[in-house]
Design a protein around this motif. Sequence first.
Motif, short mmCIF file in Angstrom:
data_model
loop_
_atom_site.label_atom_id
_atom_site.label_comp_id
_atom_site.label_asym_id
_atom_site.label_seq_id
_atom_site.Cartn_x
_atom_site.Cartn_y
_atom_site.Cartn_z
N THR A 17 5.66 1.85 5.81
CA THR A 17 4.40 0.76 5.57
C THR A 17 4.10 1.26 4.18
O THR A 17 3.82 2.20 3.90
N LEU A 18 3.75 -0.22 3.48
CA LEU A 18 3.09 0.20 2.08
C LEU A 18 2.10 -1.11 1.73
O LEU A 18 2.44 -2.02 2.40
N ASP A 19 1.08 -0.90 0.96
CA ASP A 19 0.44 -2.03 0.58
C ASP A 19 0.89 -2.07 -0.92
O ASP A 19 0.95 -1.13 -1.69
N ILE A 20 0.99 -3.58 -1.23
CA ILE A 20 1.35 -4.06 -2.69
C ILE A 20 0.32 -4.98 -3.07
O ILE A 20 -0.35 -5.78 -2.35
N PRO A 21 0.10 -4.83 -4.36
CA PRO A 21 -0.91 -5.81 -4.88
C PRO A 21 -0.28 -7.40 -4.43
O PRO A 21 0.66 -7.55 -4.27
N ASP A 23 -0.12 -10.03 -6.37
CA ASP A 23 0.56 -10.63 -7.47
C ASP A 23 1.94 -10.10 -7.38
O ASP A 23 2.93 -10.96 -7.56
N VAL A 24 2.11 -8.82 -6.94
CA VAL A 24 3.48 -8.35 -6.94
C VAL A 24 4.07 -8.99 -5.74
O VAL A 24 5.38 -9.51 -5.63
N TYR A 25 3.62 -9.31 -4.54
CA TYR A 25 4.08 -9.84 -3.35
C TYR A 25 4.57 -11.38 -3.85
O TYR A 25 5.34 -11.91 -3.42
N ASP A 27 5.16 -12.32 -6.79
CA ASP A 27 6.56 -12.26 -7.55
C ASP A 27 7.54 -12.03 -6.63
O ASP A 27 8.56 -12.57 -7.10
N LEU A 28 7.48 -11.14 -5.58
CA LEU A 28 8.68 -10.86 -4.91
C LEU A 28 8.99 -12.12 -3.99
O LEU A 28 10.25 -12.40 -3.65
N ALA A 47 10.31 -8.67 1.62
CA ALA A 47 10.32 -7.25 2.16
C ALA A 47 11.75 -6.91 2.20
O ALA A 47 11.92 -5.64 1.71
N ILE A 50 12.80 -5.18 -1.36
CA ILE A 50 12.14 -3.84 -1.79
C ILE A 50 13.31 -2.80 -2.07
O ILE A 50 13.39 -2.20 -2.96
#
Length: 75
Positions: A17-21, A23-25, A27-28, A47, A50
């Motif tokens: 489990t991780l938190d991402i900004p 804006d990165v989400y 872009d993903l 997801a 990654i």
Amino acid sequence: MTLKLGPIADDKPVKVTLDIPADVYRDLSAYAEAHAQATGQASSGPAKLIVPMLVQFMATDRGFAKARRQLGAGG
């Protein structure tokens, strides 16, 4: 379209489990759609990208490859 990331293997994952900004989400998510179009695979969402992205990054990082060799030789 040519992307660095090829088809994604379907194997048994380990839960992380991780938190991402946000804006990165975003872009993903956009990359996931482009990846689905480029590979003809159904988009499985950001997801799933990654791990293959990390694998690709580590496989092409020369500094990491050198450090890994040195660690393996010393241990």
